[in-house]
Design a protein around this motif. Structure first.
Motif, mmCIF file in Angstrom:
data_model
loop_
_atom_site.group_PDB
_atom_site.id
_atom_site.type_symbol
_atom_site.label_atom_id
_atom_site.label_comp_id
_atom_site.label_asym_id
_atom_site.label_seq_id
_atom_site.Cartn_x
_atom_site.Cartn_y
_atom_site.Cartn_z
ATOM 1 N N VAL A 164 -4.681 19.542 -10.681
ATOM 2 C CA VAL A 164 -4.468 18.101 -10.730
ATOM 3 C C VAL A 164 -5.689 17.452 -11.377
ATOM 4 C CG1 VAL A 164 -5.421 17.789 -8.396
ATOM 5 C CG2 VAL A 164 -3.926 16.043 -9.341
ATOM 6 N N VAL A 165 -5.444 16.397 -12.149
ATOM 7 C CA VAL A 165 -6.508 15.536 -12.669
ATOM 8 C C VAL A 165 -6.397 14.219 -11.914
ATOM 9 C CG1 VAL A 165 -7.458 14.350 -14.682
ATOM 10 C CG2 VAL A 165 -6.430 16.630 -14.942
ATOM 11 N N PHE A 166 -7.415 13.870 -11.145
ATOM 12 C CA PHE A 166 -7.333 12.700 -10.279
ATOM 13 C C PHE A 166 -8.630 11.905 -10.385
ATOM 14 C CE2 PHE A 166 -9.780 15.616 -7.896
ATOM 15 C CZ PHE A 166 -10.433 14.944 -6.875
ATOM 16 N N ASP A 167 -8.677 10.758 -9.743
ATOM 17 C CA ASP A 167 -9.899 9.961 -9.668
ATOM 18 C C ASP A 167 -10.590 10.290 -8.355
ATOM 19 O OD1 ASP A 167 -8.732 8.884 -11.892
ATOM 20 O OD2 ASP A 167 -8.533 6.851 -11.094
ATOM 21 N N ASP A 168 -11.846 10.725 -8.427
ATOM 22 C CA ASP A 168 -12.535 11.075 -7.189
ATOM 23 C C ASP A 168 -12.943 9.814 -6.423
ATOM 24 O OD1 ASP A 168 -14.961 10.111 -8.219
ATOM 25 O OD2 ASP A 168 -15.794 12.098 -8.613
ATOM 26 N N SER A 169 -13.618 9.991 -5.304
ATOM 27 C CA SER A 169 -13.899 8.864 -4.405
ATOM 28 C C SER A 169 -14.848 7.840 -5.007
ATOM 29 C CB SER A 169 -14.477 9.377 -3.081
ATOM 30 O OG SER A 169 -15.690 10.078 -3.300
ATOM 31 N N SER A 170 -15.481 8.182 -6.132
ATOM 32 C CA SER A 170 -16.369 7.230 -6.800
ATOM 33 C C SER A 170 -15.826 6.785 -8.145
ATOM 34 C CB SER A 170 -17.758 7.850 -6.983
ATOM 35 O OG SER A 170 -18.351 8.107 -5.728
ATOM 36 N N GLY A 171 -14.588 7.154 -8.440
ATOM 37 C CA GLY A 171 -13.942 6.665 -9.646
ATOM 38 C C GLY A 171 -14.079 7.539 -10.869
ATOM 39 N N TRP A 172 -14.783 8.683 -10.771
ATOM 40 C CA TRP A 172 -14.888 9.592 -11.905
ATOM 41 C C TRP A 172 -13.621 10.437 -11.999
ATOM 42 C CZ3 TRP A 172 -18.694 8.726 -15.195
ATOM 43 C CH2 TRP A 172 -19.855 8.115 -14.730
ATOM 44 N N ALA A 173 -13.203 10.745 -13.211
ATOM 45 C CA ALA A 173 -12.105 11.683 -13.396
ATOM 46 C C ALA A 173 -12.564 13.063 -12.961
ATOM 47 C CB ALA A 173 -11.663 11.701 -14.852
ATOM 48 N N ALA A 174 -11.681 13.796 -12.295
ATOM 49 C CA ALA A 174 -12.061 15.101 -11.763
ATOM 50 C C ALA A 174 -10.894 16.070 -11.852
ATOM 51 C CB ALA A 174 -12.522 14.974 -10.317
ATOM 52 N N LEU A 175 -11.233 17.340 -11.954
ATOM 53 C CA LEU A 175 -10.244 18.418 -11.931
ATOM 54 C C LEU A 175 -10.285 19.081 -10.563
ATOM 55 C CD1 LEU A 175 -11.158 20.218 -15.299
ATOM 56 C CD2 LEU A 175 -9.684 18.228 -14.964
ATOM 57 N N ALA A 176 -9.121 19.407 -10.053
ATOM 58 C CA ALA A 176 -9.070 20.066 -8.746
ATOM 59 C C ALA A 176 -7.820 20.915 -8.657
ATOM 60 C CB ALA A 176 -9.088 19.036 -7.620
ATOM 61 N N MET A 177 -7.726 21.662 -7.581
ATOM 62 C CA MET A 177 -6.544 22.471 -7.292
ATOM 63 C C MET A 177 -6.129 22.213 -5.852
ATOM 64 S SD MET A 177 -6.124 26.619 -7.268
ATOM 65 C CE MET A 177 -6.356 26.755 -9.039
ATOM 66 N N ASN A 178 -4.853 22.037 -5.630
ATOM 67 C CA ASN A 178 -4.364 21.869 -4.269
ATOM 68 C C ASN A 178 -4.514 23.171 -3.503
ATOM 69 O OD1 ASN A 178 -3.122 21.086 -1.921
ATOM 70 N ND2 ASN A 178 -1.086 20.843 -2.794
ATOM 71 N N SER A 179 -5.292 23.114 -2.421
ATOM 72 C CA SER A 179 -5.521 24.268 -1.542
ATOM 73 C C SER A 179 -6.201 25.427 -2.263
ATOM 74 C CB SER A 179 -4.200 24.739 -0.912
ATOM 75 O OG SER A 179 -3.598 23.711 -0.179
#
Length: 268
Positions: A233-248
């Motif tokens: 997923v490409v989402f906005d982190d808690s400070s507003g930066w774009a971030a890459l992550a994976m669910n679980s």
């Protein structure tokens, strides 16, 4: 100003360094409350430390904030106290760490070079200014020492600044730098989520990600749970930066991404 001292460093918790800094503060200012923000910054990662401090300051009481990510310790780099517009006192090396974070709380109101050796622990180590300079200065400030007593005022314009890593934005294509990777394997990029939106990366679109020799696919979404387990997923982190992550899962377990790498995002 609250009698609170926050600590942030790249010292880790396996050695005694962070604990010794707290002990110095407790000895000089026993009524001050010490809050450890993190000591998990990667060694010498000034940008990562600046981002972490900037993220934490708006949620911290106005007090004295010590940050030590200091690859130039023992050199001619200045030790400084940065006073922010909202009344905080940021204590640490003048290497961009403090000035960057100050912008998150309104900017720099004044700055002072730390030169008053009567505040230091003697003899001052060449390699542990966190213990011998920054912690005791912070303790004295938390105890009520006027900030001007640490040393002469300096022009805030002379404070070293951190430039954000390279990024390139155009419609449907963003090239950004991996600025930081947290312990969950989430990768913060050098663009804001709002910038992605402005260039066509709206919620729900599919994104092709190129990093190193790998190519991956992700969904632009609000949070991890918007994709299935194991998906990116490409989402906005808690400070507003774009971030890459994976669910679980952790992005870096499957992607060839390290801090400082360039990452390409394209609409599919």
């Amino acid at each position: 100003m609250a009698r609170v001292v926050t600590l942030l460093s790249d010292f880790g918790l396996r050695d005694e360094y962070a604990g010794v800094m707290e002990a110095v503060i407790a000895k000089i200012a026993p009524d001050a409350r010490v809050v450890h923000l993190t000591h998990g910054i990667e060694p010498q990662a000034v940008l990562q430390g600046a981002l972490a401090l900037a993220h934490a300051l708006p949620y911290s009481p106005v007090g004295v904030h010590v940050a030590v990510v200091d690859p130039g310790v023992g050199s001619e780099r200045r030790a400084v106290v940065v006073e922010t517009v909202d009344g905080r006192l940021l204590v640490g090396p003048d290497n961009g760490l403090l000035a960057f974070a100050a912008d998150e709380v309104g900017g720099v109101a004044a700055a002072y070079e730390i030169t008053n050796r009567t505040l230091f622990l003697e003899p001052v180590s060449r390699t542990f200014h966190g213990r011998d300079v920054f912690a005791p200065v912070a303790a004295h400030l938390a105890g009520g020492l006027p900030v001007g007593e640490v040393g002469p005022a300096v022009d805030p314009a002379t404070l070293l600044q951190i430039e954000l890593p390279e990024s390139h934005l155009e419609a449907g294509h963003v090239r950004a730098t991996a600025m930081a990777i947290d312990r969950f394997g989430n990768v913060a990029l050098s663009v804001r989520g709002s910038q992605l939106e402005q260039h066509g990366f709206a919620s729900g679109v599919r994104i092709e990600i190129s990093a190193g020799a790998g190519r991956y696919y992700a969904l632009r979404a609000r949070t991890f749970a918007d994709v299935r387990k194991g998906e990116m997923v490409v989402f906005d982190d808690s400070s507003g930066w774009a971030a890459l992550a994976m669910n679980s899962g952790s992005i870096i377990d499957i992607c060839d991404i390290t801090r400082g790498d360039m990452v390409d995002l394209r609409l599919t």
